[in-house]
Design an enzyme around this catalytic site. Structure first.
Site, PDB file in Angstrom:
ATOM      1  N   ASN A   7       0.860  -1.182   0.000  1.00 44.98           N
ATOM      2  CA  ASN A   7       0.000   0.000   0.000  1.00 44.98           C
ATOM      3  C   ASN A   7       0.898   1.234   0.000  1.00 44.98           C
ATOM      4  O   ASN A   7       1.423   1.618   1.038  1.00 44.98           O
ATOM      5  CB  ASN A   7      -0.906  -0.036   1.244  1.00 44.98           C
ATOM      6  CG  ASN A   7      -1.785   1.191   1.346  1.00 44.98           C
ATOM      7  OD1 ASN A   7      -1.891   1.968   0.413  1.00 44.98           O
ATOM      8  ND2 ASN A   7      -2.411   1.365   2.504  1.00 44.98           N
ATOM      9  N   TRP A   8       1.038   1.830  -1.198  1.00 47.31           N
ATOM     10  CA  TRP A   8       1.950   2.985  -1.297  1.00 47.31           C
ATOM     11  C   TRP A   8       1.345   4.237  -0.659  1.00 47.31           C
ATOM     12  O   TRP A   8       2.047   5.227  -0.476  1.00 47.31           O
ATOM     13  CB  TRP A   8       2.261   3.283  -2.768  1.00 47.31           C
ATOM     14  CG  TRP A   8       3.116   2.276  -3.467  1.00 47.31           C
ATOM     15  CD1 TRP A   8       3.700   1.166  -2.923  1.00 47.31           C
ATOM     16  CD2 TRP A   8       3.483   2.288  -4.848  1.00 47.31           C
ATOM     17  NE1 TRP A   8       4.410   0.485  -3.881  1.00 47.31           N
ATOM     18  CE2 TRP A   8       4.291   1.152  -5.081  1.00 47.31           C
ATOM     19  CE3 TRP A   8       3.214   3.137  -5.913  1.00 47.31           C
ATOM     20  CZ2 TRP A   8       4.830   0.854  -6.328  1.00 47.31           C
ATOM     21  CZ3 TRP A   8       3.747   2.848  -7.169  1.00 47.31           C
ATOM     22  CH2 TRP A   8       4.548   1.725  -7.372  1.00 47.31           C
ATOM     23  N   LYS A   9       0.055   4.219  -0.383  1.00 47.96           N
ATOM     24  CA  LYS A   9      -0.630   5.433   0.105  1.00 47.96           C
ATOM     25  C   LYS A   9      -0.341   6.579  -0.881  1.00 47.96           C
ATOM     26  O   LYS A   9      -0.275   6.325  -2.078  1.00 47.96           O
ATOM     27  CB  LYS A   9      -0.205   5.747   1.542  1.00 47.96           C
ATOM     28  CG  LYS A   9      -0.364   4.510   2.440  1.00 47.96           C
ATOM     29  CD  LYS A   9      -0.202   4.779   3.890  1.00 47.96           C
ATOM     30  CE  LYS A   9      -0.371   3.463   4.658  1.00 47.96           C
ATOM     31  NZ  LYS A   9      -0.349   3.661   6.109  1.00 47.96           N
ATOM     32  N   HIS A  85      -9.799   1.294   4.982  1.00 49.92           N
ATOM     33  CA  HIS A  85      -8.510   1.530   5.648  1.00 49.92           C
ATOM     34  C   HIS A  85      -8.710   2.530   6.788  1.00 49.92           C
ATOM     35  O   HIS A  85      -9.508   3.462   6.675  1.00 49.92           O
ATOM     36  CB  HIS A  85      -7.492   2.068   4.637  1.00 49.92           C
ATOM     37  CG  HIS A  85      -6.106   2.100   5.193  1.00 49.92           C
ATOM     38  ND1 HIS A  85      -5.672   3.108   6.024  1.00 49.92           N
ATOM     39  CD2 HIS A  85      -5.085   1.229   5.072  1.00 49.92           C
ATOM     40  CE1 HIS A  85      -4.419   2.859   6.373  1.00 49.92           C
ATOM     41  NE2 HIS A  85      -4.039   1.725   5.804  1.00 49.92           N
ATOM     42  N   GLU A  87      -7.073   4.974   7.720  1.00 46.96           N
ATOM     43  CA  GLU A  87      -6.887   6.394   7.339  1.00 46.96           C
ATOM     44  C   GLU A  87      -8.142   6.934   6.667  1.00 46.96           C
ATOM     45  O   GLU A  87      -8.486   8.104   6.824  1.00 46.96           O
ATOM     46  CB  GLU A  87      -5.645   6.530   6.440  1.00 46.96           C
ATOM     47  CG  GLU A  87      -4.376   6.424   7.264  1.00 46.96           C
ATOM     48  CD  GLU A  87      -3.186   5.837   6.541  1.00 46.96           C
ATOM     49  OE1 GLU A  87      -3.169   5.828   5.292  1.00 46.96           O
ATOM     50  OE2 GLU A  87      -2.264   5.367   7.231  1.00 46.96           O
ATOM     51  N   GLU A 155      -5.681  -4.547  10.852  1.00 49.06           N
ATOM     52  CA  GLU A 155      -4.671  -3.504  11.024  1.00 49.06           C
ATOM     53  C   GLU A 155      -4.977  -2.690  12.274  1.00 49.06           C
ATOM     54  O   GLU A 155      -5.753  -1.731  12.222  1.00 49.06           O
ATOM     55  CB  GLU A 155      -4.675  -2.570   9.809  1.00 49.06           C
ATOM     56  CG  GLU A 155      -4.309  -3.256   8.513  1.00 49.06           C
ATOM     57  CD  GLU A 155      -3.680  -2.269   7.543  1.00 49.06           C
ATOM     58  OE1 GLU A 155      -2.559  -2.552   7.097  1.00 49.06           O
ATOM     59  OE2 GLU A 155      -4.282  -1.221   7.267  1.00 49.06           O
ATOM     60  N   GLY A 161       2.022   2.865  10.941  1.00 45.82           N
ATOM     61  CA  GLY A 161       2.929   3.986  10.745  1.00 45.82           C
ATOM     62  C   GLY A 161       3.558   4.498  12.037  1.00 45.82           C
ATOM     63  O   GLY A 161       4.150   5.560  12.063  1.00 45.82           O
ATOM     64  N   SER A 200       3.067  -1.395  10.614  1.00 43.20           N
ATOM     65  CA  SER A 200       4.512  -1.330  10.875  1.00 43.20           C
ATOM     66  C   SER A 200       5.227  -2.664  10.666  1.00 43.20           C
ATOM     67  O   SER A 200       6.128  -3.017  11.432  1.00 43.20           O
ATOM     68  CB  SER A 200       4.779  -0.801  12.288  1.00 43.20           C
ATOM     69  OG  SER A 200       4.266   0.506  12.439  1.00 43.20           O
ATOM     70  N   GLY A 221       2.599  -0.789   4.474  1.00 48.40           N
ATOM     71  CA  GLY A 221       2.651   0.609   4.056  1.00 48.40           C
ATOM     72  C   GLY A 221       4.080   1.057   3.858  1.00 48.40           C
ATOM     73  O   GLY A 221       4.696   0.811   2.826  1.00 48.40           O
ATOM     74  N   GLY A 222       4.637   1.696   4.888  1.00 48.64           N
ATOM     75  CA  GLY A 222       5.965   2.301   4.791  1.00 48.64           C
ATOM     76  C   GLY A 222       7.033   1.406   4.164  1.00 48.64           C
ATOM     77  O   GLY A 222       7.719   1.823   3.225  1.00 48.64           O
TER      78      GLY A 222
END
Ligand code: PGA
Length: 240
Positions: A7-9, A85, A87, A155, A161, A200, A221-222
């Site tokens: 997930n590049w966001k 998600h 976010e 999640e 994050g 994470s 993600g990151g």
């Protein structure tokens, strides 16, 4: 089926999209399925890998400035769409009812939703996490309208994050509870729904997370922005 989802966001991989995809495609063998979720304008640049949208509209078409429909995602080559998600829920105010409508429209359009659920730290610390996740799944079940596949991503919000990830034990216990809720609230055909973990995840903590043998993959993600790190996580899942 197991999955490694990047997930590049609202980011792009520093090494460039073409190099990133080539590195992943070269590693895609008989392991879990590699899926990349780029920002919308880059969907068509993902080559040799399965593609996911990061969200879709709850309506089929119309005057909804800034929205992208499930059919448009399909047309651009997506097979998956991330829905619910945290976010989207916390920063953009998406409700359980909206997410259920998005699930329905994604399935109608032949997309496989990757449904995200997760509790915040207050809920976790109060011991109500499993009931909270069951409620999120129950609400989403209203949108499960046909026989398409669904993937679930657990999640915990406190782990996204933040660098603070769930222990392997907590992750395994919660995954079992999620499977139990799926059995309770969702139609019978979802008994074998894959349950991924996200929050994470890095090459450094992945070994502990897979050790219990419960989870069916990762939503990253990151660490997914670096093909080397993402592939290290992917490889920890082993062969399919
Ligand atoms: P993170 O993000 O790996 O950066 O914590 C996971 C996610 O939000 O899907």
């Amino acid at each position: 089926m197991r999955y490694s989802v990047a997930n590049w966001k609202m980011n792009l991989p520093p090494e460039g999209i073409a190099a990133y995809c080539a590195a992943l495609a070269a590693a895609a063998g008989d392991g879990p399925r590699l899926v990349v979720a780029p920002p919308f304008p880059y969907l068509h640049e993902i080559r040799g890998l399965a593609v996911a949208g990061q969200n879709c509209a709850e309506k089929a078409s119309g005057a909804f400035t800034g929205e992208i429909s499930a059919a448009m995602l399909r047309e651009r080559g997506a097979q998956f769409v991330i829905l619910g998600h945290s976010e989207r829920r916390t920063l953009f105010g998406e409700t359980d009812a909206q997410i259920a409508r998005k699930l329905a429209i994604a399935l109608e359009n032949g997309l496989t939703p990757i449904l995200c659920i997760g509790e915040d730290l207050n809920v976790r610390d109060s011991g109500r996490a499993e009931a909270f996740l069951a409620d999120q799944l129950k609400a989403a079940a209203a949108g499960v309208t046909n026989g398409g596949d669904v993937v679930i991503a657990y999640e915990p919000i406190w782990a996204i994050g933040t660098g603070r990830n769930a222990t392997g034990k907590l992750c395994a216990e919660t995954t079992q509870a999620v499977r139990e809720s799926v059995r309770r609230f969702w139609p019978e055909r979802y008994e074998n729904v894959p349950v991924l973990y996200g929050g994470s995840v890095t090459p450094d903590n992945v070994t502990e997370l897979v050790a219990e043998g419960e989870i069916d993959g990762f939503l990253v993600g990151g660490a997914s922005l670096d093909s080397g790190k993402f592939l290290a996580i992917h490889r920890a899942l082993g062969k399919e």
